[in-house]
Design an enzyme around this catalytic site. Structure first.
Site, mmCIF file in Angstrom:
data_model
loop_
_atom_site.group_PDB
_atom_site.id
_atom_site.type_symbol
_atom_site.label_atom_id
_atom_site.label_comp_id
_atom_site.label_asym_id
_atom_site.label_seq_id
_atom_site.Cartn_x
_atom_site.Cartn_y
_atom_site.Cartn_z
ATOM 1 N N ARG A 113 2.058 -3.795 12.471
ATOM 2 C CA ARG A 113 1.444 -3.999 13.779
ATOM 3 C C ARG A 113 2.005 -5.290 14.353
ATOM 4 N NH1 ARG A 113 0.249 0.590 13.943
ATOM 5 N NH2 ARG A 113 -1.806 1.552 14.026
ATOM 6 N N THR A 131 7.283 -2.697 10.897
ATOM 7 C CA THR A 131 6.774 -1.386 11.327
ATOM 8 C C THR A 131 5.263 -1.325 11.104
ATOM 9 O OG1 THR A 131 7.150 -0.350 9.171
ATOM 10 C CG2 THR A 131 8.944 -0.160 10.773
ATOM 11 N N GLU A 190 1.900 -5.149 22.883
ATOM 12 C CA GLU A 190 2.496 -3.850 23.160
ATOM 13 C C GLU A 190 1.902 -3.187 24.404
ATOM 14 O OE1 GLU A 190 3.212 -2.178 19.239
ATOM 15 O OE2 GLU A 190 2.857 -0.212 20.134
ATOM 16 N N GLY A 192 0.843 -1.198 0.000
ATOM 17 C CA GLY A 192 0.000 0.000 0.000
ATOM 18 C C GLY A 192 0.873 1.241 0.000
ATOM 19 N N ARG A 193 0.377 2.286 0.640
ATOM 20 C CA ARG A 193 1.107 3.570 0.629
ATOM 21 C C ARG A 193 2.517 3.422 1.201
ATOM 22 N NH1 ARG A 193 -4.455 5.279 2.043
ATOM 23 N NH2 ARG A 193 -3.983 3.988 3.837
ATOM 24 N N ILE A 194 2.628 2.820 2.407
ATOM 25 C CA ILE A 194 3.946 2.755 3.052
ATOM 26 C C ILE A 194 4.837 1.736 2.337
ATOM 27 C CG2 ILE A 194 5.170 2.273 5.213
ATOM 28 C CD1 ILE A 194 2.579 3.280 6.669
ATOM 29 N N SER A 232 0.970 -8.696 -2.076
ATOM 30 C CA SER A 232 -0.107 -7.872 -1.547
ATOM 31 C C SER A 232 -1.443 -8.490 -1.930
ATOM 32 C CB SER A 232 0.007 -6.448 -2.092
ATOM 33 O OG SER A 232 -0.528 -5.523 -1.166
ATOM 34 N N ARG A 233 -2.517 -7.970 -1.333
ATOM 35 C CA ARG A 233 -3.834 -8.584 -1.551
ATOM 36 C C ARG A 233 -4.372 -8.319 -2.954
ATOM 37 N NH1 ARG A 233 -8.168 -7.044 2.814
ATOM 38 N NH2 ARG A 233 -7.714 -4.966 2.025
ATOM 39 N N HIS A 292 7.567 1.809 19.051
ATOM 40 C CA HIS A 292 6.463 2.218 18.168
ATOM 41 C C HIS A 292 6.567 3.703 17.799
ATOM 42 C CE1 HIS A 292 2.054 1.264 16.951
ATOM 43 N NE2 HIS A 292 2.623 2.125 16.113
ATOM 44 N N GLY A 304 7.197 4.804 14.394
ATOM 45 C CA GLY A 304 7.229 4.910 12.931
ATOM 46 C C GLY A 304 6.850 6.289 12.408
HETATM 47 P P1 NAP Z 1 -2.456 0.844 3.066
HETATM 48 O O1 NAP Z 1 -2.109 1.895 2.073
HETATM 49 O O2 NAP Z 1 -3.895 0.485 3.277
HETATM 50 O O3 NAP Z 1 -1.623 -0.471 2.702
HETATM 51 C C1 NAP Z 1 -1.864 -1.722 3.246
HETATM 52 C C2 NAP Z 1 -1.640 -2.755 2.152
HETATM 53 O O4 NAP Z 1 -1.769 -4.061 2.716
HETATM 54 C C3 NAP Z 1 -2.658 -2.647 1.023
HETATM 55 O O5 NAP Z 1 -1.986 -2.792 -0.215
HETATM 56 C C4 NAP Z 1 -3.575 -3.826 1.288
HETATM 57 O O6 NAP Z 1 -4.197 -4.344 0.138
HETATM 58 C C5 NAP Z 1 -2.590 -4.830 1.834
HETATM 59 N N1 NAP Z 1 -3.287 -5.896 2.553
HETATM 60 C C6 NAP Z 1 -4.317 -5.791 3.420
HETATM 61 N N2 NAP Z 1 -4.680 -7.007 3.870
HETATM 62 C C7 NAP Z 1 -3.875 -7.900 3.242
HETATM 63 C C8 NAP Z 1 -3.775 -9.307 3.278
HETATM 64 N N3 NAP Z 1 -4.587 -10.049 4.052
HETATM 65 N N4 NAP Z 1 -2.827 -9.896 2.513
HETATM 66 C C9 NAP Z 1 -2.020 -9.151 1.710
HETATM 67 N N5 NAP Z 1 -2.076 -7.814 1.628
HETATM 68 C C10 NAP Z 1 -2.987 -7.186 2.401
HETATM 69 O O7 NAP Z 1 -1.900 1.242 4.507
HETATM 70 P P2 NAP Z 1 -0.558 2.070 4.839
HETATM 71 O O8 NAP Z 1 -0.879 3.500 4.951
HETATM 72 O O9 NAP Z 1 0.528 1.614 3.926
HETATM 73 O O10 NAP Z 1 -0.290 1.509 6.329
HETATM 74 C C11 NAP Z 1 -0.044 0.122 6.542
HETATM 75 C C12 NAP Z 1 -0.061 -0.201 8.032
HETATM 76 O O11 NAP Z 1 1.111 0.302 8.639
HETATM 77 C C13 NAP Z 1 -1.200 0.453 8.827
HETATM 78 O O12 NAP Z 1 -2.395 -0.292 8.754
HETATM 79 C C14 NAP Z 1 -0.653 0.547 10.227
HETATM 80 O O13 NAP Z 1 -1.089 -0.539 11.004
HETATM 81 C C15 NAP Z 1 0.875 0.476 10.035
HETATM 82 N N6 NAP Z 1 1.555 1.714 10.453
HETATM 83 C C16 NAP Z 1 2.440 1.678 11.498
HETATM 84 C C17 NAP Z 1 3.110 2.812 11.873
HETATM 85 C C18 NAP Z 1 4.100 2.797 13.008
HETATM 86 O O14 NAP Z 1 4.190 3.758 13.747
HETATM 87 N N7 NAP Z 1 4.893 1.756 13.152
HETATM 88 C C19 NAP Z 1 2.892 4.024 11.219
HETATM 89 C C20 NAP Z 1 1.988 4.029 10.167
HETATM 90 C C21 NAP Z 1 1.315 2.863 9.782
HETATM 91 P P3 NAP Z 1 -5.555 -3.715 -0.475
HETATM 92 O O15 NAP Z 1 -5.065 -2.705 -1.479
HETATM 93 O O16 NAP Z 1 -6.271 -4.854 -1.072
HETATM 94 O O17 NAP Z 1 -6.305 -3.086 0.673
#
Ligand code: NAP
Length: 326
Positions: free
Chosen positions: A236, A234, A265, A153-155, A174-175, A283, A285
């Site tokens: 969950r 980074t 956590e 996804g975005r990150i 990815s999904r 935590h 990030g």
């Molecule tokens: P995002 O843009 O929604 O990206 C998540 C990606 O994971 C999407 O491509 C999604 O596919 C894919 N996905 C979801 N379920 C899946 C599965 N079962 N199997 C394979 N791929 C799957 O989210 P993001 O903004 O990148 O953030 C990702 C995560 O990082 C957040 O949800 C958060 O928990 C974590 N995070 C942590 C920190 C920290 O401080 N450490 C900071 C920011 C974020 P789809 O396109 O099909 O939905």
């Protein structure tokens, strides 16, 4: 209206909320105690919460006037969104504004674990640096190694874009297939989950925590990884079976792990902190001045829109029966 804010806010964001509503603030740099949160939501219309707050049936039962929950974070596994929807409560998150900060920290972890940055710092501070020697502190070179990204996804994509600087081939799992415009800025090969684990020198996780992703990295997945590979998390904590990870790190099944998040956590799995082949962060990030200001401002913007009856920019459960500006 009355709003509860469970974490400390930058002044500019606090003032924006206070200009429009009565605001109950947490002035401490620690989560609001659960009992205080439950007391405060009891007669509140809005909640600006942190990812450490559980928004569950217990909290929602106590908050009959609640109309909107604005999460300060992109991950919203702390919120029972379905239950909020059933009760007509809007929920929002803060996507996008923390992408680059989290990708940067992912790279900090990749470099820290592969080049002994943390142990080298501790050694130097302890006054033990007395000479240079050709075989001291040998790490693993990052350049040219294969980066495996789970959750593109975005990150995940922001992490991939930075791999070019290290001439690293990228594979990802990815999904959903990437939309065409999302693939700009990096070259990567979509592969199966198993192929990624078998091929990557660095496996980095960027998925949300859901029922499907909990313990995605379990003992079997760790056993598929190369013995010289590193795991970076980074995303969950519960995406990884942390007890299985401690076992894999202890036995040398994988070379190391660098973690920003933990299964229970802030507690760590027994034995994790005693290992030499880990880097452990609290935590952080998204923890930059720029990003935390943007995150809190976006959470406030979502909350103000929802309370005014408008569709919040990042609403996760806007009812299909409502138009955007009713
Ligand atoms: P995002 O843009 O929604 O990206 C998540 C990606 O994971 C999407 O491509 C999604 O596919 C894919 N996905 C979801 N379920 C899946 C599965 N079962 N199997 C394979 N791929 C799957 O989210 P993001 O903004 O990148 O953030 C990702 C995560 O990082 C957040 O949800 C958060 O928990 C974590 N995070 C942590 C920190 C920290 O401080 N450490 C900071 C920011 C974020 P789809 O396109 O099909 O939905």
């Amino acid at each position: 209206m009355r709003i509860v804010v469970s974490g400390r806010l930058p002044d500019v964001v606090r003032e924006r909320l206070e200009a429009q509503h009565e605001v109950i603030l947490n002035l401490h740099d620690a989560p609001m105690a659960r009992a205080d949160l439950l007391d405060q939501v009891a007669n509140s219309d809005g909640l600006l919460c942190m990812i450490t707050d559980r928004v569950d049936a217990e909290l929602l039962d106590r908050a009959p006037n609640l109309k909107m929950v604005a999460n300060c974070g992109v991950g919203y596994d702390n919120i029972d969104v379905a239950d909020c929807s059933r009760r007509g409560i809007l929920v929002s998150n803060t996507p996008g504004v923390l992408t680059e900060a989290t990708a940067e920290l992912t790279w900090a972890l990749i470099l820290a674990i592969s080049r002994n940055v943390v142990s080298g710092d501790a050694y130097t501070r302890a006054g033990r640096f007395r000479f240079w020697a050709p075989l001291h502190f040998l790490g693993t070179e990052v350049s040219g190694k294969t980066l495996g990204i789970i959750g593109m996804g975005r990150i995940g994509r922001a992490v991939a874009r930075r791999a070019a600087g290290f001439q690293m081939p990228v594979c990802y799992y990815s999904r959903s297939p990437l939309p065409e415009d999302a693939a700009a800025g990096f070259e990567g090969e979509a592969v199966s989950f198993d192929a990624l684990l078998e091929r990557a020198d660095f496996v980095t996780l960027h998925l949300p925590l859901t029922r499907e992703t909990q313990h995605l990295i379990d003992a079997a997945a760790l056993a598929r990884m190369k013995s010289n590979a590193f795991l970076i998390n980074t995303a969950r904590g519960p995406v990884v079976d942390e007890t299985a990870l401690v076992g894999a790190l202890r036995s040398g099944q994988i070379a190391g792990a660098a973690l920003d998040v933990y299964e229970n956590e802030p507690a760590l799995a027994p034995g994790l902190a005693e290992l030499d082949n880990v880097v452990l962060l609290p935590h952080m990030g998204s923890a930059t001045w720029e990003t935390r200001t943007r995150m809190t401002a976006l959470a406030a913007e979502n909350l103000l829109a929802g309370l005014a009856g408008r569709q919040p920019p990042n609403c996760l459960n806007w009812p299909s029966s409502r138009s955007a500006d009713t």
